[in-house]
Enzyme design. Sequence first.
Site, mmCIF file in Angstrom:
data_model
loop_
_atom_site.group_PDB
_atom_site.id
_atom_site.type_symbol
_atom_site.label_atom_id
_atom_site.label_comp_id
_atom_site.label_asym_id
_atom_site.label_seq_id
_atom_site.Cartn_x
_atom_site.Cartn_y
_atom_site.Cartn_z
ATOM 1 C CB THR A 289 10.729 -43.802 30.306
ATOM 2 O OG1 THR A 289 12.006 -43.698 29.639
ATOM 3 C CG2 THR A 289 9.804 -42.718 29.768
ATOM 4 C CD GLU A 300 26.735 -28.592 40.958
ATOM 5 O OE1 GLU A 300 27.940 -28.529 40.689
ATOM 6 O OE2 GLU A 300 26.216 -28.069 41.973
#
Length: 403
Positions: A289, A300
């Site tokens: 968000t 990774e």
Amino acid sequence: MSVLKSILPVILLVGLSFYGYFAFYHIPESILAGMAFLPPFLALISLGLSWHFNRSQLFFYSLLIIITNFLSGVGWLDSQLHVSVVGVLLAVLTLLYSLLPDRGIFSLRAIPAYMMLVLAALLYLLSDHKSFPLVSHLLLSEWLPGRYFDWTPIPQTALYMLVFVSIGLLVIYFVRLNSYIAAALGILVMLSAQLHFGSDAASLNVFSSLSLILCLIMVIQDSWRMAYLDELTALPGRRALREKFQSLSGLYTIAMLDVDHFKKFNDTYGHDTGDAVLRMIATKLSKVTGGGMSYRYGGEEFTVVFNGKSIDQAMPYLEALREKIATTPFVVNRVSRRKNEVNKKSKRIKSVNITVSIGVADSSQTISSNKKKVSSAIPWDIIKLADKALYRAKSKGRNCVVK
């Protein structure tokens, strides 16, 4: 927005095809004379690009368009029976080619796709043979009163198949969000319209041309995905991040995220499970968000960019992301790594917690090496600061956000 990304070009081209059909004879004669060459020209491009990128689905979609256009052009759809059999075969083949995995064009695994075309050709040739009266009966039967279908020359059986398969493809698209399914839907609608309107010049040129253009758009979209999206995680990759950096200016925040103990996890559970972990984390990152854009940086490591936000403004969203990942259980089937030995205990379903460490920096910080403001530097300087913060997060015990 992701739902509309692939279906919107289909909607626009289908609408344009109908507009083009009805406006066809208002086009100046000098242009109409050249439009007869447009379908074969587009067909060569579509087949060539499909072959170049080895995309069997687009290759067979193009073949279906070419074959339908050819049958209409040479007058082999001059009877209701032929229209019906072609309509049914179009619906079935489009659905099957959409559901089959992409297995290349010239490979042994593509043989079933070619066999479908051969079988369809045999069915077409044998459809009106006297030895198969049941086929003709099924294809030409009126299941509902004929007065409801006076508006179309397509027999009811073929019309039902075309409508049902179109609805099915639409449902499958919203489930899978696959651009090839969207292309198949648009192509089937336009070829159905070609069967409806017949073999006049407007129908032959407009619907086949727009169908082939849709194939070309799918090739372009597919090429863009290969270049900009990471294949494993479906997140934008390093190339997309580089382009994002070119547009950044003013205030922005960059976060570097790393999966904790990922090498140990790979060694314990295997690389396939490690890939599943990366996909799980990518799913969480895609839903970050605060206006953050997520990218796979490599291995990774992931990157999140907040344009127009400072560190303090971005921290709550990154903390929420970290907590969401840490509290989401990841289930693995732990299999013994000893060669030729299967341990029953190790095959129990096991749930583990995955955590990430996050380092953050923004464009208002000062680079300690030369004491200049980062706002006058490039975003790659900011990412170096975020990477240093990531190392501090690792040294602090991991599973935390450090600025």
